[in-house]
Design an enzyme around this catalytic site. Sequence first.
Site, PDB file in Angstrom:
ATOM      1  N   ASN A   1      -2.707   9.742   6.892  1.00 10.62           N
ATOM      2  CA  ASN A   1      -2.969   8.317   7.081  1.00 10.62           C
ATOM      3  C   ASN A   1      -3.137   8.110   8.581  1.00 10.62           C
ATOM      4  O   ASN A   1      -2.159   8.082   9.321  1.00 10.62           O
ATOM      5  CB  ASN A   1      -1.791   7.510   6.530  1.00 10.62           C
ATOM      6  CG  ASN A   1      -2.032   6.014   6.623  1.00 10.62           C
ATOM      7  OD1 ASN A   1      -3.018   5.568   7.212  1.00 10.62           O
ATOM      8  ND2 ASN A   1      -1.128   5.239   6.058  1.00 10.62           N
TER       9      ASN A   1
ATOM     10  N   ARG B   1      -6.213   8.722   3.493  1.00 10.12           N
ATOM     11  CA  ARG B   1      -6.184   7.306   3.128  1.00 10.12           C
ATOM     12  C   ARG B   1      -7.252   6.589   3.952  1.00 10.12           C
ATOM     13  O   ARG B   1      -7.232   6.642   5.184  1.00 10.12           O
ATOM     14  CB  ARG B   1      -4.815   6.721   3.457  1.00 10.12           C
ATOM     15  CG  ARG B   1      -4.766   5.256   3.152  1.00 10.12           C
ATOM     16  CD  ARG B   1      -3.554   4.599   3.721  1.00 10.12           C
ATOM     17  NE  ARG B   1      -3.520   3.217   3.277  1.00 10.12           N
ATOM     18  CZ  ARG B   1      -2.748   2.287   3.817  1.00 10.12           C
ATOM     19  NH1 ARG B   1      -1.949   2.597   4.801  1.00 10.12           N
ATOM     20  NH2 ARG B   1      -2.774   1.067   3.368  1.00 10.12           N
TER      21      ARG B   1
ATOM     22  N   HIS C   1      -4.183  -2.253  -0.468  1.00 10.04           N
ATOM     23  CA  HIS C   1      -3.014  -1.670  -1.163  1.00 10.04           C
ATOM     24  C   HIS C   1      -3.386  -1.186  -2.562  1.00 10.04           C
ATOM     25  O   HIS C   1      -2.525  -1.085  -3.441  1.00 10.04           O
ATOM     26  CB  HIS C   1      -1.862  -2.686  -1.339  1.00 10.04           C
ATOM     27  CG  HIS C   1      -1.232  -3.171  -0.074  1.00 10.04           C
ATOM     28  ND1 HIS C   1      -0.896  -4.487   0.107  1.00 10.04           N
ATOM     29  CD2 HIS C   1      -0.866  -2.523   1.049  1.00 10.04           C
ATOM     30  CE1 HIS C   1      -0.339  -4.640   1.307  1.00 10.04           C
ATOM     31  NE2 HIS C   1      -0.315  -3.454   1.902  1.00 10.04           N
TER      32      HIS C   1
ATOM     33  N   LEU D   1       5.336  -6.154  -1.901  1.00  5.03           N
ATOM     34  CA  LEU D   1       5.875  -6.975  -0.822  1.00  5.03           C
ATOM     35  C   LEU D   1       6.449  -6.070   0.266  1.00  5.03           C
ATOM     36  O   LEU D   1       7.618  -5.667   0.204  1.00  5.03           O
ATOM     37  CB  LEU D   1       6.962  -7.920  -1.362  1.00  5.03           C
ATOM     38  CG  LEU D   1       6.601  -8.741  -2.623  1.00  5.03           C
ATOM     39  CD1 LEU D   1       7.768  -9.626  -3.049  1.00  5.03           C
ATOM     40  CD2 LEU D   1       5.349  -9.587  -2.385  1.00  5.03           C
TER      41      LEU D   1
ATOM     42  N   GLY E   1       3.032  -5.738   5.215  1.00  2.00           N
ATOM     43  CA  GLY E   1       1.826  -6.335   4.646  1.00  2.00           C
ATOM     44  C   GLY E   1       2.131  -6.582   3.172  1.00  2.00           C
ATOM     45  O   GLY E   1       2.870  -5.795   2.581  1.00  2.00           O
TER      46      GLY E   1
ATOM     47  N   ARG F   1       1.544 -11.873   9.329  1.00  2.00           N
ATOM     48  CA  ARG F   1       0.255 -12.477   8.976  1.00  2.00           C
ATOM     49  C   ARG F   1       0.467 -13.788   8.239  1.00  2.00           C
ATOM     50  O   ARG F   1       1.372 -13.901   7.403  1.00  2.00           O
ATOM     51  CB  ARG F   1      -0.562 -11.545   8.077  1.00  2.00           C
ATOM     52  CG  ARG F   1      -1.027 -10.279   8.751  1.00  2.00           C
ATOM     53  CD  ARG F   1      -2.029  -9.555   7.845  1.00  2.00           C
ATOM     54  NE  ARG F   1      -2.264  -8.202   8.302  1.00  2.00           N
ATOM     55  CZ  ARG F   1      -1.967  -7.102   7.597  1.00  2.00           C
ATOM     56  NH1 ARG F   1      -1.428  -7.207   6.391  1.00  2.00           N
ATOM     57  NH2 ARG F   1      -2.224  -5.918   8.101  1.00  2.00           N
TER      58      ARG F   1
ATOM     59  N   PHE G   1      12.929  -8.741   6.888  1.00  2.00           N
ATOM     60  CA  PHE G   1      13.649  -9.627   5.966  1.00  2.00           C
ATOM     61  C   PHE G   1      15.164  -9.457   6.031  1.00  2.00           C
ATOM     62  O   PHE G   1      15.897 -10.362   5.665  1.00  2.00           O
ATOM     63  CB  PHE G   1      13.122  -9.442   4.535  1.00  2.00           C
ATOM     64  CG  PHE G   1      11.850 -10.206   4.310  1.00  2.00           C
ATOM     65  CD1 PHE G   1      10.713  -9.922   5.050  1.00  2.00           C
ATOM     66  CD2 PHE G   1      11.790 -11.238   3.387  1.00  2.00           C
ATOM     67  CE1 PHE G   1       9.534 -10.646   4.868  1.00  2.00           C
ATOM     68  CE2 PHE G   1      10.627 -11.969   3.192  1.00  2.00           C
ATOM     69  CZ  PHE G   1       9.502 -11.675   3.934  1.00  2.00           C
TER      70      PHE G   1
ATOM     71  N   GLY H   1       9.994  -5.830  -1.856  1.00  2.00           N
ATOM     72  CA  GLY H   1      10.019  -5.860  -3.330  1.00  2.00           C
ATOM     73  C   GLY H   1      11.025  -4.890  -3.916  1.00  2.00           C
ATOM     74  O   GLY H   1      11.661  -5.166  -4.932  1.00  2.00           O
TER      75      GLY H   1
HETATM   76  P1  ADP Z   1       4.684  -1.434   5.451  1.00  2.29           P
HETATM   77  O1  ADP Z   1       4.419  -0.170   4.658  1.00  2.29           O
HETATM   78  O2  ADP Z   1       3.697  -2.523   5.226  1.00  2.29           O
HETATM   79  O3  ADP Z   1       4.997  -1.195   6.890  1.00  2.29           O
HETATM   80  P2  ADP Z   1       7.156  -1.517   3.927  1.00  2.29           P
HETATM   81  O4  ADP Z   1       6.729  -1.520   2.515  1.00  2.29           O
HETATM   82  O5  ADP Z   1       7.759  -0.272   4.487  1.00  2.29           O
HETATM   83  O6  ADP Z   1       6.013  -2.064   4.869  1.00  2.29           O
HETATM   84  O7  ADP Z   1       8.198  -2.709   4.114  1.00  2.29           O
HETATM   85  C1  ADP Z   1       8.844  -2.915   5.326  1.00  2.29           C
HETATM   86  C2  ADP Z   1       9.665  -4.205   5.249  1.00  2.29           C
HETATM   87  O8  ADP Z   1      10.559  -4.132   4.132  1.00  2.29           O
HETATM   88  C3  ADP Z   1      10.566  -4.426   6.436  1.00  2.29           C
HETATM   89  O9  ADP Z   1       9.888  -5.090   7.485  1.00  2.29           O
HETATM   90  C4  ADP Z   1      11.656  -5.299   5.855  1.00  2.29           C
HETATM   91  O10 ADP Z   1      11.260  -6.648   5.971  1.00  2.29           O
HETATM   92  C5  ADP Z   1      11.697  -4.937   4.393  1.00  2.29           C
HETATM   93  N1  ADP Z   1      12.903  -4.187   4.028  1.00  2.29           N
HETATM   94  C6  ADP Z   1      13.107  -2.871   4.118  1.00  2.29           C
HETATM   95  N2  ADP Z   1      14.348  -2.547   3.691  1.00  2.29           N
HETATM   96  C7  ADP Z   1      14.936  -3.696   3.300  1.00  2.29           C
HETATM   97  C8  ADP Z   1      16.210  -4.050   2.754  1.00  2.29           C
HETATM   98  N3  ADP Z   1      17.145  -3.143   2.506  1.00  2.29           N
HETATM   99  N4  ADP Z   1      16.435  -5.351   2.485  1.00  2.29           N
HETATM  100  C9  ADP Z   1      15.477  -6.288   2.718  1.00  2.29           C
HETATM  101  N5  ADP Z   1      14.273  -6.021   3.223  1.00  2.29           N
HETATM  102  C10 ADP Z   1      14.002  -4.747   3.508  1.00  2.29           C
END
Ligand code: ADP
Length: 397
Positions: A7, A91, A180, A209, A212, A241, A285, A334
């Site tokens: 990636n 990717r 995605h 979730l 992104g 975003r 989060f 998520g």
């Molecule tokens: P991306 O692949 O788009 O960078 P991810 O799917 O890895 O994103 O998600 C990252 C986000 O998930 C973090 O910025 C955070 O907000 C959230 N996150 C990760 N772990 C936790 C957790 N244990 N509780 C709540 N939110 C979480």
Amino acid sequence: MNILVINCGSSSLKYQLINSDTEAVLAKGLCERIGAEGSVLNHTPAGGDKVVIESPMPNHTQAIQLVIDALTNDAHGVVKSLDEIDAVGHRIVHGGEKFASSVIINEEVLAAIEECNDLAPLHNPANLIGINACKEIMPNVPMVAVFDTAFHQTMPEKAYLYGLPYKYYENYKLRRYGFHGTSHDFVSARAAEILGKKREDCKIIVCHLGNGASISAVDHGKCVDTSMGLTPLEGLIMGTRSGDMDPAIIEFLANKEGLNITEITKILNKESGVYGLSGGISSDFRDLSAAMDEGNALAKATLETYAYRVAKYIGSYVAAMNGVDIIAFTAGIGENDVRVRSMIGQYFNYLGCSINPEKNDVHGKETIISNEGDKVTVMVVPTNEELAIARETVRLV
Ligand code: ADP
């Protein structure tokens, strides 16, 4: 087979080496600051400690060479030589209307990906650099392109057209594409499989979730709508975003703040979302939830606004599919954020289901979180985009 999944971003490169027979990750890592001072490779072999390799990476070819060196290193490597890497899966962010599925990379495919550069000027050129770097270092290893947009190519015209002059679609292919896709495909298939059902028999809503974020409606195995559009900026409120908003805001802000369109687009991509809405608390989060626990009213309002937007999208996809059987949560938030899932679940009464607080207390594990006998099954299904890319690569080579 051993599949190297790549990636590639403009200054970074993530990789995993996956044994496709066992689906085990043999090693993974990340090159950062490619083309800049202080470039570094973090390499982690399965079951081993992370190795930090600080070495100049003036370009992506050098980065790939360092990755190969790490994978074949006597001490922290996982294969003996390059010969044990059977194929590479890349990717690719944007496949436009040209690619509705993954393809083996050849000169024609490279040219077609390049033609999509306009649609994803930040991502596609970097993806192409990654492909060319691999080609230079391992010219005889077959390579496959797996597109973020491909799964959404089944969207009907009514879902992908914008209410804009049609000539812009004709002239520039300006339309909704969605992203995605690899994750929406993987999670919808896995959700049905967990329940012992065929995806072709189900109506599934996938909520990806992460930092992104996007939602998709998968009707009898085909994506019929998704929340991201021409670019990943449309749809849900995300980490930084904005997601959907009144497009007239752009002119309003330009006049009030004396900004140009590029500056405003940067604000919409990098300074908005839950980060901007919370007044800069965080895009993470975990931080927002902690701030809410400390009584921060804006953090609470931010999470409520976020959950409300997700719930509205779910409602619109129930309408689009005339029903839903499965709602699956995936990606960082998520999979892990118990509170946010629960806040979204507050809006599920009309569906004849609810999120069970005890079952919902789960992090990153395949779990049904609705109640037995509910009309709709709500689940947590961890995504695995790298594994999905490896599977696609094996399928094609
Ligand atoms: P991306 O692949 O788009 O960078 P991810 O799917 O890895 O994103 O998600 C990252 C986000 O998930 C973090 O910025 C955070 O907000 C959230 N996150 C990760 N772990 C936790 C957790 N244990 N509780 C709540 N939110 C979480």
